[in-house]
Every structure is written in structure tokens, then in C-alpha cells.
Design an enzyme around this catalytic site. Structure first.
Site, short mmCIF file in Angstrom:
data_model
loop_
_atom_site.label_atom_id
_atom_site.label_comp_id
_atom_site.label_asym_id
_atom_site.label_seq_id
_atom_site.Cartn_x
_atom_site.Cartn_y
_atom_site.Cartn_z
N ASP A 30 44.86 35.68 32.70
CA ASP A 30 43.59 36.39 32.83
C ASP A 30 42.46 35.43 32.48
O ASP A 30 42.59 34.64 31.53
CB ASP A 30 43.58 37.61 31.89
CG ASP A 30 42.46 38.57 32.19
OD1 ASP A 30 41.29 38.17 32.08
OD2 ASP A 30 42.75 39.73 32.53
N ILE A 31 41.36 35.49 33.22
CA ILE A 31 40.24 34.57 32.93
C ILE A 31 39.43 35.01 31.71
O ILE A 31 38.66 34.23 31.18
CB ILE A 31 39.30 34.40 34.15
CG1 ILE A 31 38.67 35.72 34.56
CG2 ILE A 31 40.04 33.75 35.30
CD1 ILE A 31 37.55 35.57 35.58
N ASN A 87 45.62 49.74 33.86
CA ASN A 87 44.45 50.59 33.75
C ASN A 87 44.25 51.29 35.09
O ASN A 87 44.44 50.69 36.14
CB ASN A 87 43.21 49.77 33.40
CG ASN A 87 43.37 49.04 32.08
OD1 ASN A 87 44.02 49.52 31.17
ND2 ASN A 87 42.80 47.86 31.99
N GLN A 94 39.73 50.21 34.79
CA GLN A 94 40.26 49.38 35.86
C GLN A 94 39.07 48.70 36.55
O GLN A 94 38.26 49.35 37.19
CB GLN A 94 41.05 50.21 36.88
CG GLN A 94 41.66 49.36 37.97
CD GLN A 94 42.43 50.17 39.00
OE1 GLN A 94 42.43 51.40 38.99
NE2 GLN A 94 43.09 49.47 39.90
N HIS A 100 47.57 46.22 38.91
CA HIS A 100 47.93 45.06 38.11
C HIS A 100 48.35 45.51 36.71
O HIS A 100 47.88 46.51 36.20
CB HIS A 100 46.79 44.03 38.02
CG HIS A 100 45.51 44.55 37.49
ND1 HIS A 100 44.65 45.36 38.22
CD2 HIS A 100 44.89 44.35 36.31
CE1 HIS A 100 43.58 45.64 37.50
NE2 HIS A 100 43.70 45.04 36.32
N HIS A 102 48.75 44.20 32.76
CA HIS A 102 48.36 43.22 31.74
C HIS A 102 49.57 43.03 30.83
O HIS A 102 50.13 44.00 30.32
CB HIS A 102 47.20 43.75 30.89
CG HIS A 102 45.95 44.01 31.66
ND1 HIS A 102 44.89 43.13 31.70
CD2 HIS A 102 45.58 45.07 32.43
CE1 HIS A 102 43.94 43.63 32.44
NE2 HIS A 102 44.33 44.82 32.90
#
Length: 114
Positions: A30-31, A87, A94, A100, A102
Site C-alpha cells: 500500500d502506498i 472495506n 472503501q 481488495h 488489506h
């Protein structure tokens, strides 16, 4: 979808820091990490969220869970534990309309999360 951020990452139009890739899934860092380890696991097929899953997606979702399990093992999270969450919708936070998961770990996580 042409305008989906994660679909662009799957196509290679946007770079990502890949952790694992399979025929139908991609895992990448994740960025904006929320834990020492924060990886996103996504299907290569565009699915907007868990709310839009169809019967045909059952096996794909199972494979996503196996990818998440492998990511956790590869990154050393499997022994101490980790959190895997998706989410859904605005209230669920979300931010990208593509299913997706996490995978978060590397420290003691708090509960309740929100």
C-alpha cells in the site's frame, strides 16, 4: 474498467511494489501503509466490492485468501498474526471501487478498529 486505479495497476499502466502475482491476483504494498506491513491483495478481474460478488466469483475469492495467506507467510506475519480486511462502500472507507483485501501486520493491532 478503464478508469479504475487498480485495473491500471494490473495492466502495468501504473507501477506498484509487487509482493506476489498469480494468474488471477496481484498483491502489492500500500502506498499509505497503516502498519509496518500493509499489502493489498486484489483480483485481476474488476469486481467493485464484496457487495457485487457473483456466484461465479466464489473460487476467485478463495484464491485471493490463499494469496493473502502466502503474502503473510512470505513477509513473516504468520507466526505473530495479522489482520485481513476488506472495506465496503463509503461508510466502510472503501476508497478504490475495486475489491481488495488489506493484509496488515508487523505490530500489535488495536481493537475495535474504527
Amino acid at each position: 474498467m478503464d478508469d479504475c486505479l487498480f485495473c491500471k495497476i494490473v495492466k502495468g499502466d501504473i507501477p506498484s511494489n509487487k509482493v506476489l502475482e498469480t494468474e488471477d491476483a496481484l498483491a502489492f504494498h500500500d502506498i499509505r501503509p497503516q502498519a509496518p506491513v500493509h499489502v493489498l491483495v486484489i483480483p485481476k478481474k474488476h469486481i467493485a466490492s464484496a457487495l457485487t460478488l457473483e456466484e461465479d466469483d466464489v473460487e476467485l475469492v478463495g484464491r485471493l485468501h490463499l494469496v493473502a495467506k502466502q503474502v503473510a507467510k512470505d513477509l513473516g506475519l504468520d507466526e505473530q498474526g495479522y489482520r485481513m480486511v476488506t472495506n465496503i462502500g463509503w461508510y466502510g472507507q472503501q476508497t478504490v471501487p475495486h475489491l481488495h483485501y488489506h493484509v496488515l501486520g508487523g505490530r500489535q493491532l488495536s481493537w475495535p478498529p474504527g
